[in-house]
Design a protein around this motif. Sequence first.
Motif, mmCIF file in Angstrom:
data_model
loop_
_atom_site.group_PDB
_atom_site.id
_atom_site.type_symbol
_atom_site.label_atom_id
_atom_site.label_comp_id
_atom_site.label_asym_id
_atom_site.label_seq_id
_atom_site.Cartn_x
_atom_site.Cartn_y
_atom_site.Cartn_z
ATOM 1 N N ALA A 115 6.279 5.211 -21.693
ATOM 2 C CA ALA A 115 7.319 5.193 -20.662
ATOM 3 C C ALA A 115 6.741 5.132 -19.258
ATOM 4 N N ASP A 116 5.500 5.584 -19.087
ATOM 5 C CA ASP A 116 4.902 5.639 -17.756
ATOM 6 C C ASP A 116 3.916 4.496 -17.511
ATOM 7 N N GLY A 117 3.738 3.633 -18.512
ATOM 8 C CA GLY A 117 2.911 2.435 -18.327
ATOM 9 C C GLY A 117 1.472 2.699 -17.921
ATOM 10 N N LEU A 118 0.880 3.787 -18.424
ATOM 11 C CA LEU A 118 -0.478 4.134 -17.975
ATOM 12 C C LEU A 118 -1.555 3.886 -19.034
ATOM 13 N N GLY A 119 -1.162 3.507 -20.243
ATOM 14 C CA GLY A 119 -2.135 3.253 -21.310
ATOM 15 C C GLY A 119 -2.889 1.947 -21.070
ATOM 16 N N PRO A 140 4.210 2.173 -8.785
ATOM 17 C CA PRO A 140 4.113 0.795 -8.257
ATOM 18 C C PRO A 140 5.292 -0.089 -8.668
ATOM 19 N N GLN A 141 5.821 0.128 -9.889
ATOM 20 C CA GLN A 141 6.988 -0.675 -10.296
ATOM 21 C C GLN A 141 8.187 -0.327 -9.404
ATOM 22 N N GLY A 142 8.301 0.953 -9.059
ATOM 23 C CA GLY A 142 9.369 1.384 -8.153
ATOM 24 C C GLY A 142 9.220 0.748 -6.780
ATOM 25 N N VAL A 143 7.978 0.619 -6.317
ATOM 26 C CA VAL A 143 7.726 -0.042 -5.020
ATOM 27 C C VAL A 143 8.191 -1.501 -5.084
ATOM 28 N N MET A 144 7.889 -2.184 -6.197
ATOM 29 C CA MET A 144 8.315 -3.588 -6.320
ATOM 30 C C MET A 144 9.841 -3.691 -6.293
ATOM 31 N N SER A 145 10.519 -2.748 -6.968
ATOM 32 C CA SER A 145 11.993 -2.778 -6.972
ATOM 33 C C SER A 145 12.531 -2.579 -5.560
ATOM 34 N N LEU A 146 11.873 -1.713 -4.814
ATOM 35 C CA LEU A 146 12.300 -1.452 -3.428
ATOM 36 C C LEU A 146 12.082 -2.702 -2.557
ATOM 37 N N LEU A 147 10.924 -3.324 -2.693
ATOM 38 C CA LEU A 147 10.647 -4.549 -1.919
ATOM 39 C C LEU A 147 11.661 -5.635 -2.276
ATOM 40 N N GLY A 169 -2.829 2.630 -7.168
ATOM 41 C CA GLY A 169 -3.503 1.501 -6.496
ATOM 42 C C GLY A 169 -3.823 0.333 -7.413
ATOM 43 N N ARG A 170 -4.385 0.654 -8.584
ATOM 44 C CA ARG A 170 -4.772 -0.452 -9.487
ATOM 45 C C ARG A 170 -3.557 -1.240 -9.969
ATOM 46 N N PRO A 171 -2.529 -0.555 -10.548
ATOM 47 C CA PRO A 171 -1.361 -1.353 -10.964
ATOM 48 C C PRO A 171 -0.611 -1.990 -9.793
ATOM 49 N N MET A 172 -0.611 -1.334 -8.620
ATOM 50 C CA MET A 172 0.075 -1.930 -7.456
ATOM 51 C C MET A 172 -0.573 -3.262 -7.089
ATOM 52 N N SER A 173 -1.911 -3.285 -7.100
ATOM 53 C CA SER A 173 -2.608 -4.521 -6.726
ATOM 54 C C SER A 173 -2.298 -5.632 -7.737
ATOM 55 N N ALA A 174 -2.208 -5.259 -9.031
ATOM 56 C CA ALA A 174 -1.907 -6.273 -10.053
ATOM 57 C C ALA A 174 -0.483 -6.804 -9.883
ATOM 58 N N LEU A 175 0.460 -5.917 -9.605
ATOM 59 C CA LEU A 175 1.856 -6.365 -9.426
ATOM 60 C C LEU A 175 1.972 -7.309 -8.230
ATOM 61 N N LEU A 176 1.317 -6.960 -7.131
ATOM 62 C CA LEU A 176 1.399 -7.823 -5.935
ATOM 63 C C LEU A 176 0.700 -9.157 -6.189
ATOM 64 N N ASN A 177 -0.412 -9.097 -6.927
ATOM 65 C CA ASN A 177 -1.119 -10.328 -7.292
ATOM 66 C C ASN A 177 -0.230 -11.203 -8.180
ATOM 67 N N MET A 264 12.109 6.709 -6.218
ATOM 68 C CA MET A 264 11.953 5.456 -6.972
ATOM 69 C C MET A 264 11.065 5.667 -8.199
ATOM 70 N N THR A 265 10.072 6.557 -8.074
ATOM 71 C CA THR A 265 9.171 6.837 -9.205
ATOM 72 C C THR A 265 9.971 7.412 -10.380
ATOM 73 N N ILE A 266 10.811 8.387 -10.076
ATOM 74 C CA ILE A 266 11.569 9.028 -11.163
ATOM 75 C C ILE A 266 12.596 8.048 -11.739
ATOM 76 N N ALA A 267 13.288 7.311 -10.867
ATOM 77 C CA ALA A 267 14.286 6.343 -11.353
ATOM 78 C C ALA A 267 13.614 5.292 -12.243
ATOM 79 N N THR A 268 12.409 4.860 -11.863
ATOM 80 C CA THR A 268 11.729 3.812 -12.632
ATOM 81 C C THR A 268 11.229 4.341 -13.968
ATOM 82 N N LEU A 269 10.738 5.570 -13.963
ATOM 83 C CA LEU A 269 10.316 6.177 -15.237
ATOM 84 C C LEU A 269 11.485 6.198 -16.222
ATOM 85 N N LEU A 270 12.666 6.596 -15.739
ATOM 86 C CA LEU A 270 13.822 6.715 -16.635
ATOM 87 C C LEU A 270 14.353 5.334 -17.012
#
Length: 281
Positions: A115-119, A140-147, A169-177, A264-270
């Motif tokens: 659910a947290d996409g960290l594996g 980071p997924q929550g940040v993308m939804s906000l943008l 940081g690592r997943p944020m950079s991949a999402l933006l890429n 956004m973090t909590i909303a995205t997790l759920l």
Amino acid sequence: MTELLDGAKVAKIINDKTAQRVTKLDKPVTLAVIYDPDNEGSQLYVGMKSRKAAKLGIQTRDIPVGADETTDSVIALVESLNADDDVTGILVQSPLAKGIKERQVFSAVAPQKDADGLGATVQGMLFGDALEPYTVAATPQGVMSLLNYYHIPIKGKVALVVGRSQLFGRPMSALLNNADATVTVAHRYTEPAVLKRLLKFADIVAVGVGIPNFIKGEDLKQGATVIDVGMNVVDGKATGDVDFDSAQGIADFITPVPGGVGPMTIATLLENTVTLAELNQ
Ligand SMILES: Nc1nc2c(c(=O)[nH]1)N[C@@H](CN(C=O)c1ccc(C(=O)N[C@@H](CCC(=O)O)C(=O)O)cc1)CN2
């Protein structure tokens, strides 16, 4: 004029959709939460997640895992949850107690329950921009939804991610890429003078370093979009990594702390949790 990216407002919209999606499922949605009961921050955040989940119709099973556990015993616990048909999602709250190798525990979570996409599996899919569905780390997924909600252009823009944690940081950079930005990652070994030059060039700056007011308005490019992932406490007040006041009039958009990335973090997790339940029903 600097406009706020209102995470609390957008989180409410996502949460309302999540609650509706839960009602359409045949089976209860149950999120297992593994956390360190001796960590005050984790107690607070796990409590916030469980209360919000209950409001949306998602059940949680909070499982305290203290310093007397080992990496192997926590992995065995995760494996039993992977095999439990009543558990539809698993979250490992960071940080775990000292001595427990958190990354190994994240990667023990089955991708279809992550659910947290960290594996490692789902993070690999993110870095490979996989076509199959997979979950992405909630912040980071929550940040993308906000943008996306505020129609901030990403394609072809220069993005700077400050911090390279596995959670952000690592997943944020991949999402933006993956969204076609030109991305640079700065971290603790980036020379201060180099960071200053990178900041002046960046259209989108996303900062998660855990140092209050680390970035000043004067360092930013005029018109930048600033995402502040900092969750520091200064004089009892939630304070970000960006000096919010000095960014006024320089940034075009900025997330407040509190009320920006946190909700956004909590909303995205759920949201991830219900997505997994839908995919696996
Ligand atoms: N497994 C994970 N561990 C951690 C994550 C994560 O995404 N996954 N993130 C952080 C903590 N966190 C969620 O777990 C989190 C932190 C803060 C907030 C939040 O809403 N903060 C409020 C302010 C709260 C206050 O007033 O103190 C806000 O920003 O408005 C939500 C989630 C570390 N661990």
